[in-house]
Structure formats: C-alpha cells, structure tokens
Design an enzyme around this catalytic site. Structure first.
Site, mmCIF file in Angstrom:
data_model
loop_
_atom_site.group_PDB
_atom_site.id
_atom_site.type_symbol
_atom_site.label_atom_id
_atom_site.label_comp_id
_atom_site.label_asym_id
_atom_site.label_seq_id
_atom_site.Cartn_x
_atom_site.Cartn_y
_atom_site.Cartn_z
ATOM 1 N N ILE A 47 42.174 41.336 43.743
ATOM 2 C CA ILE A 47 40.770 41.754 43.873
ATOM 3 C C ILE A 47 39.942 41.409 42.646
ATOM 4 O O ILE A 47 38.737 41.628 42.644
ATOM 5 C CB ILE A 47 40.648 43.267 44.181
ATOM 6 N N GLY A 48 40.567 40.883 41.625
ATOM 7 C CA GLY A 48 39.785 40.510 40.444
ATOM 8 C C GLY A 48 40.627 39.664 39.509
ATOM 9 O O GLY A 48 41.853 39.758 39.504
ATOM 10 N N GLY B 141 40.448 37.907 35.425
ATOM 11 C CA GLY B 141 39.783 37.571 34.175
ATOM 12 C C GLY B 141 40.551 36.467 33.482
ATOM 13 O O GLY B 141 41.421 35.835 34.090
ATOM 14 N N GLY B 142 40.224 36.249 32.219
ATOM 15 C CA GLY B 142 40.871 35.180 31.482
ATOM 16 C C GLY B 142 42.371 35.382 31.338
ATOM 17 O O GLY B 142 43.155 34.460 31.513
ATOM 18 N N MET B 143 42.768 36.612 31.044
ATOM 19 C CA MET B 143 44.179 36.864 30.794
ATOM 20 C C MET B 143 44.780 37.911 31.724
ATOM 21 O O MET B 143 45.988 38.091 31.749
ATOM 22 C CB MET B 143 44.368 37.332 29.334
ATOM 23 N N VAL C 85 43.664 41.726 38.590
ATOM 24 C CA VAL C 85 43.720 43.048 39.221
ATOM 25 C C VAL C 85 44.099 42.871 40.692
ATOM 26 O O VAL C 85 43.512 42.036 41.395
ATOM 27 C CB VAL C 85 42.362 43.783 39.118
ATOM 28 N N LYS D 47 46.230 46.533 37.216
ATOM 29 C CA LYS D 47 45.785 45.481 36.301
ATOM 30 C C LYS D 47 47.002 45.008 35.518
ATOM 31 O O LYS D 47 47.740 45.833 34.964
ATOM 32 C CB LYS D 47 44.712 46.029 35.352
ATOM 33 N N ASP E 60 31.833 46.454 25.982
ATOM 34 C CA ASP E 60 31.523 45.437 26.998
ATOM 35 C C ASP E 60 30.829 46.087 28.201
ATOM 36 O O ASP E 60 31.176 45.811 29.352
ATOM 37 C CB ASP E 60 32.788 44.698 27.436
#
Lengths: 338, 250
Positions: A32-33, A35-37, A40, A55, A147
């Site tokens: 569902i998600g 990022g760079g590293m 999720v 995650k 962030d």
C-alpha cells in the site's frame, strides 16, 4: 527460457520484494505504500483476525542506518500514545532479516485528497487543530516530527485525524550520562538525528522544511521546525497549493479568497527566523481557535474596520435582532402617529 | 545441484557465508573453473549475445561466434585474473572484458575456435533473435545500463524457469500458475483481483493469498541464490541484491 518484457520485470521485482512472513502471525495482503528504503504492506493478523499495516525495510541493511532508524520509529510510536498518532502493535525482524513494525491500518483519506475533495473551511481548520494537538503532544514528549506535510496526515472514516510517518523524527534526549540501555538509545537517536542521509539527501520535504532544517543545521532543529511545517500545512488547507521551496516567498499566488487573518497565521508560523514563529504549537493552535470563535488573532494587527467587521460577523444574530427590534419600533411609531 | 535443492539450501535470504566465484574462476583445477564458468555462461550468454548484436552491430553469425569464442577464451586465458572487487562490480568488469575481446582479440580467438570447432556454451540463437525482435529497435545510449537490463532479464528468466520446476517437482503447479497469472502477466493494465483468481482456479481467496505468498517467497530465494552464485564477494552480492530489488532498472 521465456522472454520477459520490461513490464514483467517490474512485476517480478515487486514479487521478489514481497515480505517473507513465514513463522509470523501475519499474512501479506497487498503493498500500500513505498518509499526510498521502506515499504508498507496491508497485512492480516491471523491471531486477532484483523487488518494491520506493516512497514518494513526493502532489504536487510545494517550499514546505512536505515534499520536502526526504522526500529527507532517503532519505539517513538510506541511512546506516543495519543488519538492523533497511529498506534504501533508489534515490531521485530522477519525471517529474511528485515526489521519491521506493525501499526493500525487506517482506512480513510490523505489530507491532500481531502482538500481536493472540497471540504469546507471550518472542517479543514478542525482537522488542522487535531494535527496540532498530536504534534504538540509529541513535542511534550521531546520528539520533533521533521517531515510534516499533507501526505503524512490521514483522516479516518469516523473523523479521526492521524499523523503518520515518524521515520525521520528527532528525539530530543539528554546525551550526558545514563545507563547502558539509554546510551544505546542515544546512539540510535544520534543516527536518526542526521540531517543528511548517507546518500546526500536532506531529510524533509521542500516547501514544508524550515530554513534551519534545509540548511542541515541539526543543532538548530527544534519544535520551531514543526511549527514551520504546520504553517505550510495550514497554507495548503487554505489555498489547495503547496508552499514554495523558496526562502523569500513561501506562498504561491492563489485563485481562492483566503481570510487575511488566516494568511497572517500561516505567515507567522512560516517565518524564516525560528524566533519570529509561534513559540509553540499550542500557541499556533490557540490562534486558529480564536479565529474560529471570531476573536482577534495574535498574528494579525486589525484596523478599525477589520475590528468592526469581525465584531459584526461574530455578533451577527444579536445585531440582526436589535435591528429587527428597532425596525419594529419605527413601524409601530409610524402607525401610532396616523 | 538442482535449482530447487539449491534454493532450499539458501534458507534465509541473506546467508552469512558464501563460496567465492572469483576463487573458482581462478582455480588451478580445470573442473572447478569450468563449473564456475558454466554458471556464469548460463546467466551471461544472452546479455553478451544481445550486446554484440545491438551495441557492436555484429551479424547473427558473428555474434554467436564471438559469444562462443569469448567464453572459450575466458575458460583458457586468465581473463578474470585482474578483477578487483573494489574497483567495479563483476558484471561491469565482465562487459569491459567482452568489449575488449570483441575489439582486439576476436580475430585470433575466432580463428582458434573455428579451427577447433569447440562449443562450450549452449546458445539458443533463434530464441535470442526472437527476443531482440520482440524488444524492437532500442537506442543504446548507456551500454552498461543496457547490459544490466539484459542481465536482469536473464536472471529473472532463469529464476522463473526454476520456479516452474519447483512447482512441478513439489506438486505446487497451482502456486506457479497463480504466480504466472498475477506476477508474470505481460499484459499492461490492472492485474486480476484475488477474487477473480479464486473464481478462475476454484479455490478460496485465502488460499490464493497463501499460495501466492509461498510462490513469491520461493522466487525470492531462487533469485538471491542465483545472484549469490554469480557474484564475487558478500559486499557485491548485497549491493547487487539492493539494486535488483530496490532500484528501478530503467
């Protein structure tokens, strides 16, 4: 050997990245998600039979500091028990060596989608107040998010507002003394404290990143950096536009009419110099509350007309009643004389 | 060692110790060197052939000839002797060696090969040509990236073959079929839903989820096992794994 298109290669790459949950209580349902590293996944907790979000690092990694950062993030979330912060249920390491943590699966919308759906101003400000409450709570626990942006805020289907992604949070800890356990925690915190990753990227998001954060001055990053980002979120809620990553002018021209007092609040929160911003998230939130109640806000110096206009709006019903009463009296006097 | 037994031996995805491909390629024993080169050739012959066709513009016959000659040359000469893992990844070094060989040594090696009629590497030229045809005309602006892309294609292609064999040998054909439908479907657009797969295969959705998870787990193990086989150091293995699974190949 079968020929694989570039499309198939990408799908196989995703398949190879699928987490190995053998021996755990979880079953992966879907990604569902990403990022760079970290990635999720929506997972099912087979013991409690409920959906959760997991995650995890995209790869086992003990050299870039991302692993310790993910573990620290899970500990931060565990420490921040607040209705506005997504609760963490579990943490550990997968059989393939990747650290992970499991949190509540939030059904709802990201804040940027909510705004684009045309929610009214009062509701947007209510959401903003909830975000402020969660961030103020984190600050009271010595944690700076670093962030904050609309993409990291979720609104649930029952009106709940949750601040997500504490992956680059800074822990304001006392680095002097302490036992072995807290020393280890300090090491992790120090690693997570790096303003610049080993890949040379400043942590944060342009437009929402305070100047002191963008310049990499780690020692200068405190609650004021989050106040700045909240000012950016407020601007986005008011205008539907992301603030510019320009230190001289954060606010792009907008086509919608925005109340000047709210613009002033956003500008004060996004002041380039930290000491010119609200001294705390609570003070920022209090100004929003004053606006909603029709009171004067600290960030905006009113003219006489502004004040009269605000008072007129605030006491609109009473003024209308008085006017109606006076009108009635005039009519009665008029008929008496006839 | 079969692919399935090799993948089973891998266990966790990142084994702590590994043999050295480099040491095997440099070994004094011809058998050890031949085995190591065979492992390399299975993965590399397609990228090599396509590189020679696309990048260097060789004809089908010359590309096949040069591919064979290069692997024969690698087996007999100390081609990999000068490789230093600190300088570059092995596949980059490999491509540089190939370019050098194609440019400078092809004539001599070709004469030797054609004279002896030695064929060390089973090459499916027709299959490779079909693949080139399907891929269409590709402008090669970055030869290293293009070589890498073909290397990934070859690695994944061999791994899919191994996964299919795993399904067949362990009675998990449905696992592989689900994987094929969901993760290997060439058609662009949305994938089938788990519910659609459940209807298609006549099994509950939970079983679709479990079977797919098992197939993906096995696929991951196979990919990493193959990767481990053709990298020279743990650091290179981890770096390649990170690139392969974490960075867009485009």
């Amino acid at each position: 050997m079968r020929w694989l298109s570039d499309n198939a290669l990408e799908r196989l790459r995703e398949a190879a990245e699928w987490p190995d949950l053998a021996g755990t209580r979880y079953e992966a349902i879907e990604q569902i998600g990403q990022g760079g590293m970290a990635t999720v996944f929506r997972v099912r907790d087979t013991v409690l039979d409920r959906m959760c979000a997991m995650k995890l690092l995209r790869l086992p990694d003990d050299t870039t500091g991302i692993g310790p950062r993910l573990r620290l993030e899970s500990r931060i979330l565990a420490d921040l028990e607040h209705p506005g912060i997504v609760p963490v249920h579990d943490a550990g390491e997968l059989p393939d060596g990747r650290p992970f943590y499991v949190m509540k699966f939030v059904r709802g919308q990201r804040l940027d989608d909510v705004v684009h759906d045309g929610v009214d101003l009062a509701e947007r400000l209510r959401i903003f107040e909830r975000v402020c409450e969660a961030v103020a709570f984190a600050h009271s626990r010595g944690i700076i998010h670093r962030d904050l942006k609309p993409e990291n805020v979720m609104t649930g289907e029952y009106g709940e507002v949750l601040v997500l992604d504490w992956g680059v949070a800074r822990v304001l800890v006392d680095r002097d003394g302490g036992d072995a356990e807290s020393d280890a925690a300090h090491d992790v915190a120090a690693e997570a404290d790096r303003p610049v990753t080993r890949h040379g990227t400043v942590l944060g998001t342009p437009g929402y990143m305070a100047p002191e954060q963008a310049s990499g001055e780690t020692g200068e990053i405190g609650p004021a950096a989050d106040v700045f980002a909240l000012g950016g979120i407020l601007w986005f809620l008011l205008s539907g536009e992301h603030p510019l990553a320009d230190s001289t002018d954060y606010m792009p021209p907008v086509s919608v009419a925005v109340p000047p007092r709210l613009i002033a609040i956003s500008q004060k929160a996004m002041a380039p110099v930290p000491s010119d911003r609200y001294a705390s998230v609570d003070l920022l939130s209090a100004d929003i509350r004053r606006f909603l109640e029709g009171n004067a806000v600290g960030a905006y110096r009113e003219t006489l007309w502004d004040r009269l206009g605000r008072l007129a709006r605030r006491h609109r019903v009473a003024i209308l009643l008085v006017l109606a009463y006076l009108l009635l009296r005039v009519v009665l006097i008029f008929f008496d004389r006839r | 060692m079969s692919d399935s037994s090799r993948s089973a031996a891998v266990g966790g995805s990142f084994p702590p110790t590994r043999h050295s491909l480099l040491a095997d390629l440099r070994a004094d024993e011809p058998d050890v060197r031949a085995r190591a080169l065979d492992a390399l050739a299975r993965l590399y012959w397609r990228p090599v052939y396509k590189h020679l066709r696309r990048r260097l513009g060789l004809s089908t016959h010359d590309a096949e000839d040069t591919t064979q000659a290069f692997f024969a040359h690698a087996l007999t000469a100390d081609v990999f002797e000068s490789y230093d893992p600190r300088q570059a990844r092995f596949r980059t070094f490999f491509r540089v060696c190939l370019d050098r060989f194609a440019a400078n040594e092809y004539r001599a090696a070709g004469r030797q090969k054609r004279g002896g009629h030695i064929q060390h590497v089973p090459i499916d030229v027709e299959g490779a040509e079909r693949e080139l045809e399907r891929a269409g005309v590709v402008a090669v602006s970055d030869p290293d990236a293009e070589f890498h892309r073909e290397w990934v294609r070859s690695l994944f292609g061999l791994s899919v073959e191994s996964l299919e064999a795993w399904g067949r040998e362990t009675g998990r054909q449905v696992h592989f079929s689900l994987f094929e439908r969901y993760d290997l479907d060439e058609a662009p657009g949305d994938r089938p839903t788990y519910q659609a797969l459940s209807d298609e295969f006549g099994i509950p959705v939970t079983q679709v989820t479990n079977y797919l998870a098992a197939a993906r787990r096995e696929f991951r193990r196979i990919v990493l096992a193959r990767l481990r086989e053709v990298t020279t150091t743990d650091a290179e293995f981890r770096a390649e794994a990170r690139d392969l699974l974490g960075v867009d190949v485009q």
